[in-house]
Motif scaffolding. Structure first.
Motif, PDB file in Angstrom:
ATOM      1  N   ARG A 171       0.822  -1.195   0.000  1.00  0.00           N
ATOM      2  CA  ARG A 171       0.000   0.000   0.000  1.00  0.00           C
ATOM      3  C   ARG A 171       0.867   1.262   0.000  1.00  0.00           C
ATOM      4  NH1 ARG A 171      -3.158  -1.780   5.279  1.00  0.00           N
ATOM      5  NH2 ARG A 171      -0.980  -2.186   5.747  1.00  0.00           N
ATOM      6  N   ARG A 172       0.246   2.381  -0.335  1.00  0.00           N
ATOM      7  CA  ARG A 172       0.898   3.685  -0.337  1.00  0.00           C
ATOM      8  C   ARG A 172       0.466   4.406   0.927  1.00  0.00           C
ATOM      9  NH1 ARG A 172      -1.128   3.977  -5.810  1.00  0.00           N
ATOM     10  NH2 ARG A 172      -3.154   3.926  -4.790  1.00  0.00           N
ATOM     11  N   VAL A 173       1.423   4.661   1.837  1.00  0.00           N
ATOM     12  CA  VAL A 173       1.105   5.111   3.195  1.00  0.00           C
ATOM     13  C   VAL A 173       1.796   6.440   3.485  1.00  0.00           C
ATOM     14  CG1 VAL A 173       1.174   4.514   5.645  1.00  0.00           C
ATOM     15  CG2 VAL A 173       0.987   2.692   3.919  1.00  0.00           C
ATOM     16  N   LEU A 174       1.034   7.414   3.957  1.00  0.00           N
ATOM     17  CA  LEU A 174       1.587   8.684   4.423  1.00  0.00           C
ATOM     18  C   LEU A 174       1.492   8.728   5.938  1.00  0.00           C
ATOM     19  CD1 LEU A 174       2.610  11.610   4.250  1.00  0.00           C
ATOM     20  CD2 LEU A 174       0.262  12.318   3.697  1.00  0.00           C
ATOM     21  N   VAL A 175       2.632   8.898   6.609  1.00  0.00           N
ATOM     22  CA  VAL A 175       2.672   9.020   8.062  1.00  0.00           C
ATOM     23  C   VAL A 175       3.144  10.426   8.388  1.00  0.00           C
ATOM     24  CG1 VAL A 175       3.593   8.130  10.230  1.00  0.00           C
ATOM     25  CG2 VAL A 175       3.223   6.572   8.294  1.00  0.00           C
ATOM     26  N   SER A 176       2.297  11.223   9.007  1.00  0.00           N
ATOM     27  CA  SER A 176       2.707  12.576   9.367  1.00  0.00           C
ATOM     28  C   SER A 176       3.471  12.567  10.685  1.00  0.00           C
ATOM     29  CB  SER A 176       1.491  13.504   9.465  1.00  0.00           C
ATOM     30  OG  SER A 176       0.696  13.202  10.600  1.00  0.00           O
ATOM     31  N   GLY A 177       4.401  13.501  10.818  1.00  0.00           N
ATOM     32  CA  GLY A 177       5.199  13.585  12.039  1.00  0.00           C
ATOM     33  C   GLY A 177       6.009  12.330  12.292  1.00  0.00           C
ATOM     34  N   ALA A 178       6.728  11.861  11.262  1.00  0.00           N
ATOM     35  CA  ALA A 178       7.400  10.559  11.351  1.00  0.00           C
ATOM     36  C   ALA A 178       8.903  10.667  11.548  1.00  0.00           C
ATOM     37  CB  ALA A 178       7.106   9.738  10.105  1.00  0.00           C
ATOM     38  N   SER A 179       9.400  11.824  11.991  1.00  0.00           N
ATOM     39  CA  SER A 179      10.842  11.982  12.118  1.00  0.00           C
ATOM     40  C   SER A 179      11.415  11.198  13.295  1.00  0.00           C
ATOM     41  CB  SER A 179      11.211  13.468  12.256  1.00  0.00           C
ATOM     42  OG  SER A 179      10.591  14.031  13.399  1.00  0.00           O
ATOM     43  N   HIS A 221       6.741  11.989   6.646  1.00  0.00           N
ATOM     44  CA  HIS A 221       6.574  13.444   6.736  1.00  0.00           C
ATOM     45  C   HIS A 221       7.290  14.002   7.956  1.00  0.00           C
ATOM     46  CE1 HIS A 221       4.530  16.824   8.794  1.00  0.00           C
ATOM     47  NE2 HIS A 221       4.721  17.398   7.618  1.00  0.00           N
ATOM     48  N   TYR A 222       7.825  15.202   7.799  1.00  0.00           N
ATOM     49  CA  TYR A 222       8.408  15.924   8.934  1.00  0.00           C
ATOM     50  C   TYR A 222       8.125  17.411   8.770  1.00  0.00           C
ATOM     51  CZ  TYR A 222      12.241  17.461   5.880  1.00  0.00           C
ATOM     52  OH  TYR A 222      12.975  18.036   4.874  1.00  0.00           O
TER      53      TYR A 222
END
Length: 255
Positions: free
Chosen positions: A8-16, A37-38
């Motif tokens: 799947r294509r997954v966007l995780v926000s605040g993943a630093s 995402h950061y």
């Protein structure tokens, strides 16, 4: 809807770092491709990216409190991954502002920042991702990171508790609105769990009291929270849409 279990294509926000990093790793280990995402921690976000299993991952940056930047984050992630199947709304701020001692000007600024990032940023990304999921015809998943503090109160962080309660409510509204499109939306409400940010507190004088909040005598781990997020994003978890899943080691029981 044909939502796959892997790839799947997954966007995780605040993943630093912290929970976002653990969530990104869980999806990558599952065979998914992840957009990390950061906001400002570029070096740490790169460390997250470099630690992921598999290939095809991407790095995206932007201040989610800014609607235009949030749109660019979603556009960049979707372009890099070829679409979006899963969104994990993890990005948040949690800055102390006890009402009895915080000056009014600071109080106002901190409330505005918490609302802008924790609630509005989540709303922006959710809309942007949902529209792409609808257009793809594959359905999708949105998982929000809420908090135990939404239920038991946060005396030194009231804006955090209030915005996380709003995130839970937003998730339930989206669950109703998006179900006809095959998109399931759920939230997790973690209690205290170990990350780099809270390590000094756990090692300090209050560490024992924090661990004693749970009858297990410990705090949670980011990996435990990430495992729950991964399940809620799975094809088999559609019937959990609308739920707010408590993950606090029985430290706070809702009735």
């Amino acid at each position: 809807m044909n939502l796959p279990a892997h790839g799947r294509r997954v966007l995780v926000s605040g993943a630093s770092r912290g929970l976002g990093r653990a969530v990104a790793r869980a999806f990558a280990a599952n065979g998914d491709r992840v957009a990390v995402h950061y906001g400002s921690r570029a070096d740490e976000a790169r460390e997250t990216l470099d630690s992921l299993d598999g290939t095809g991952h991407a790095l995206v940056s932007g201040d989610l409190a800014d609607p235009a930047q949030a749109a660019r984050v979603a556009d960049t992630a979707a372009e890099a991954l070829g679409g979006l199947d899963v969104l994990v709304n993890n990005a948040a701020v949690n800055l102390p502002h006890p009402p009895a001692t915080t000056p009014y000007e600071e109080w106002v600024a901190l409330w505005q920042r918490h609302v802008s990032v924790n609630l509005l940023g989540t709303a922006y990304l959710s809309h942007l991702a949902a529209r792409r999921m609808i257009e793809s015809g594959r359905g999708g998943r949105i998982v929000n990171i809420g908090s135990r503090g939404a239920f038991r109160g946060e005396p030194d962080h009231p804006a955090y508790g209030a915005t996380k309660a709003a995130v839970h409510a937003l998730g339930q509204s989206l669950a109703l609105a998006l179900a006809p499109h095959g998109i399931a939306v759920a939230s997790v409400a973690p209690g205290f769990f170990a990350t780099e940010r809270v390590a000094p507190r756990l090692a300090g004088p209050e560490g024992d009291a924090i661990r004693a909040q749970s009858p297990f005598g410990r705090v949670g781990t980011a990996e435990e929270i990430a495992a729950a997020v991964l399940w809620l994003a799975s094809p088999t978890a559609e019937w959990a849409s609308g739920t707010v899943l408590d993950l606090n080691g029985a430290s706070h029981l809702r009735t």
